[in-house]
Design an enzyme around this catalytic site. Structure first.
Site, PDB file in Angstrom:
ATOM      1  N   GLY A   1      -7.804  -5.661   1.334  1.00  0.00           N
ATOM      2  CA  GLY A   1      -7.778  -6.531   2.518  1.00  0.00           C
ATOM      3  C   GLY A   1      -7.786  -8.020   2.241  1.00  0.00           C
ATOM      4  O   GLY A   1      -8.163  -8.804   3.103  1.00  0.00           O
ATOM      5  N   SER A   2      -7.335  -8.427   1.052  1.00  0.00           N
ATOM      6  CA  SER A   2      -7.345  -9.872   0.785  1.00  0.00           C
ATOM      7  C   SER A   2      -6.318 -10.605   1.650  1.00  0.00           C
ATOM      8  O   SER A   2      -6.560 -11.728   2.090  1.00  0.00           O
ATOM      9  CB  SER A   2      -7.120 -10.162  -0.704  1.00  0.00           C
ATOM     10  OG  SER A   2      -5.800  -9.889  -1.085  1.00  0.00           O
ATOM     11  N   ASN A   3      -5.184  -9.964   1.928  1.00  0.00           N
ATOM     12  CA  ASN A   3      -4.209 -10.594   2.832  1.00  0.00           C
ATOM     13  C   ASN A   3      -4.778 -10.690   4.240  1.00  0.00           C
ATOM     14  O   ASN A   3      -4.619 -11.706   4.916  1.00  0.00           O
ATOM     15  CB  ASN A   3      -2.894  -9.807   2.845  1.00  0.00           C
ATOM     16  CG  ASN A   3      -2.013 -10.151   1.660  1.00  0.00           C
ATOM     17  OD1 ASN A   3      -1.359 -11.187   1.638  1.00  0.00           O
ATOM     18  ND2 ASN A   3      -2.020  -9.293   0.646  1.00  0.00           N
TER      19      ASN A   3
ATOM     20  N   MET B   1      -0.928   1.713   3.771  1.00  0.00           N
ATOM     21  CA  MET B   1      -0.205   2.682   2.945  1.00  0.00           C
ATOM     22  C   MET B   1       0.322   3.871   3.748  1.00  0.00           C
ATOM     23  O   MET B   1       0.084   5.022   3.397  1.00  0.00           O
ATOM     24  CB  MET B   1      -1.111   3.171   1.812  1.00  0.00           C
ATOM     25  CG  MET B   1      -1.680   2.059   0.957  1.00  0.00           C
ATOM     26  SD  MET B   1      -0.426   1.007   0.246  1.00  0.00           S
ATOM     27  CE  MET B   1       0.061   2.040  -1.112  1.00  0.00           C
TER      28      MET B   1
ATOM     29  N   ILE C   1       5.484   3.890   9.089  1.00  0.00           N
ATOM     30  CA  ILE C   1       5.351   3.702  10.539  1.00  0.00           C
ATOM     31  C   ILE C   1       6.337   4.637  11.240  1.00  0.00           C
ATOM     32  O   ILE C   1       7.532   4.622  10.947  1.00  0.00           O
ATOM     33  CB  ILE C   1       5.635   2.226  10.918  1.00  0.00           C
ATOM     34  CG1 ILE C   1       4.665   1.274  10.194  1.00  0.00           C
ATOM     35  CG2 ILE C   1       5.559   2.029  12.428  1.00  0.00           C
ATOM     36  CD1 ILE C   1       3.222   1.355  10.612  1.00  0.00           C
TER      37      ILE C   1
ATOM     38  N   ASN D   1       5.852  -6.573   7.515  1.00  0.00           N
ATOM     39  CA  ASN D   1       5.139  -6.053   6.345  1.00  0.00           C
ATOM     40  C   ASN D   1       5.307  -7.015   5.171  1.00  0.00           C
ATOM     41  O   ASN D   1       6.305  -7.735   5.088  1.00  0.00           O
ATOM     42  CB  ASN D   1       5.734  -4.683   5.960  1.00  0.00           C
ATOM     43  CG  ASN D   1       5.043  -4.068   4.759  1.00  0.00           C
ATOM     44  OD1 ASN D   1       3.821  -4.101   4.636  1.00  0.00           O
ATOM     45  ND2 ASN D   1       5.826  -3.506   3.840  1.00  0.00           N
TER      46      ASN D   1
ATOM     47  N   HIS E   1       5.537  -6.983   1.002  1.00  0.00           N
ATOM     48  CA  HIS E   1       5.770  -6.049  -0.100  1.00  0.00           C
ATOM     49  C   HIS E   1       5.857  -6.832  -1.411  1.00  0.00           C
ATOM     50  O   HIS E   1       6.552  -7.844  -1.488  1.00  0.00           O
ATOM     51  CB  HIS E   1       7.078  -5.288   0.153  1.00  0.00           C
ATOM     52  CG  HIS E   1       7.342  -4.238  -0.879  1.00  0.00           C
ATOM     53  ND1 HIS E   1       6.632  -3.050  -0.919  1.00  0.00           N
ATOM     54  CD2 HIS E   1       8.203  -4.210  -1.928  1.00  0.00           C
ATOM     55  CE1 HIS E   1       7.054  -2.340  -1.951  1.00  0.00           C
ATOM     56  NE2 HIS E   1       8.002  -3.009  -2.578  1.00  0.00           N
TER      57      HIS E   1
HETATM   58  C1  GRF Z   1      -0.348  -6.454  -1.465  1.00  0.00           C
HETATM   59  O1  GRF Z   1       0.074  -6.637  -2.778  1.00  0.00           O
HETATM   60  C2  GRF Z   1       0.817  -6.157  -0.565  1.00  0.00           C
HETATM   61  O2  GRF Z   1       1.991  -6.743  -0.990  1.00  0.00           O
HETATM   62  C3  GRF Z   1       0.934  -4.657  -0.666  1.00  0.00           C
HETATM   63  O3  GRF Z   1      -0.383  -4.193  -0.779  1.00  0.00           O
HETATM   64  C4  GRF Z   1      -1.206  -5.213  -1.341  1.00  0.00           C
HETATM   65  C5  GRF Z   1      -2.370  -5.409  -0.429  1.00  0.00           C
HETATM   66  O4  GRF Z   1      -3.348  -6.244  -0.971  1.00  0.00           O
HETATM   67  N1  GRF Z   1       1.661  -4.147   0.460  1.00  0.00           N
HETATM   68  P1  GRF Z   1      -4.633  -6.624  -0.119  1.00  0.00           P
HETATM   69  O5  GRF Z   1      -5.245  -5.302   0.369  1.00  0.00           O
HETATM   70  O6  GRF Z   1      -4.203  -7.475   1.035  1.00  0.00           O
HETATM   71  O7  GRF Z   1      -5.559  -7.331  -1.034  1.00  0.00           O
END
Ligand code: GRF
Length: 181
Positions: free
Chosen positions: A11-13, A85, A88, A102, A104
């Site tokens: 969940g860092s994003n 993961m 959809i 999304n 990627h």
């Molecule tokens: C990211 O590298 C994103 O590109 C991929 O999954 C990863 C998620 O990272 N789809 P985080 O959970 O947001 O840290």
């Protein structure tokens, strides 16, 4: 615009998006949706953002109907997948046509699917990058919105992952700002 983030892992994003929205108020991040227990949920708690874990052991259609109920409750208008993961399905695609994006970790169309960064690393690609795209019914096949890359300096996979994550956070925030404002 009322935004939901979907995640399945670290969940860092999600956190980067949430903090940027709290600071710049370019959208309302109303809910985090997860398909399993994961660290993203801890982050949501700390940030004061409502979160849900939905049981995906059922048929995709039923699972997505449950998801849709949560989204309806929060009046969600736009969805950002961030390490979610799951494919959809048509329930969500029909309800949010053109409003699901999304991120990627590859320069699509290269390395669709799982372990994209690992595959680029194994292949010693000299440019390693990320893509933000609209979601369609395929796996990482939707229309590309933007891409960015970094030079692979021959460093370790861990170091590369760190740089790619930093790039993801920056580009996802910038792109969502543009799309949601
Ligand atoms: C990211 O590298 C994103 O590109 C991929 O999954 C990863 C998620 O990272 N789809 P985080 O959970 O947001 O840290």
């Amino acid at each position: 615009m009322r935004l939901a983030v979907f995640a399945s892992g670290n969940g860092s994003n999600f956190q980067a998006i949430a903090e940027s929205i709290q600071m710049d108020k370019y959208a309302d991040l109303v809910v985090l949706v997860c398909d399993k227990q994961c660290y993203a949920l801890e982050r949501a708690k700390a940030l004061g953002i409502p979160s849900f874990v939905l049981d995906k052991s059922k048929k995709r259609e039923e699972y997505e109907q449950d998801v849709t109920k949560v989204l309806d409750f929060y009046g969600v208008e736009f969805i950002a997948l961030a390490g979610y993961m799951n494919i959809i399905g048509s329930t969500l695609l029909d309800a949010y046509d053109g409003r699901i994006v999304n991120i990627h970790p590859s320069l699509l169309p290269k390395y669709r699917g799982l372990d994209a960064l690992e595959r680029a690393y194994e292949n010693k690609d000299s440019e390693i990058g990320i893509t933000i795209h609209y979601v369609d019914k395929g796996i990482d096949t939707g229309k590309i919105i933007t891409q960015e890359s970094i030079r692979n300096n021959g460093e370790s996979l861990e170091k590369l992952e760190e740089r790619i994550h930093a790039l993801e956070h920056k580009l996802y925030i910038k792109t969502l700002k543009g799309l949601l404002k």
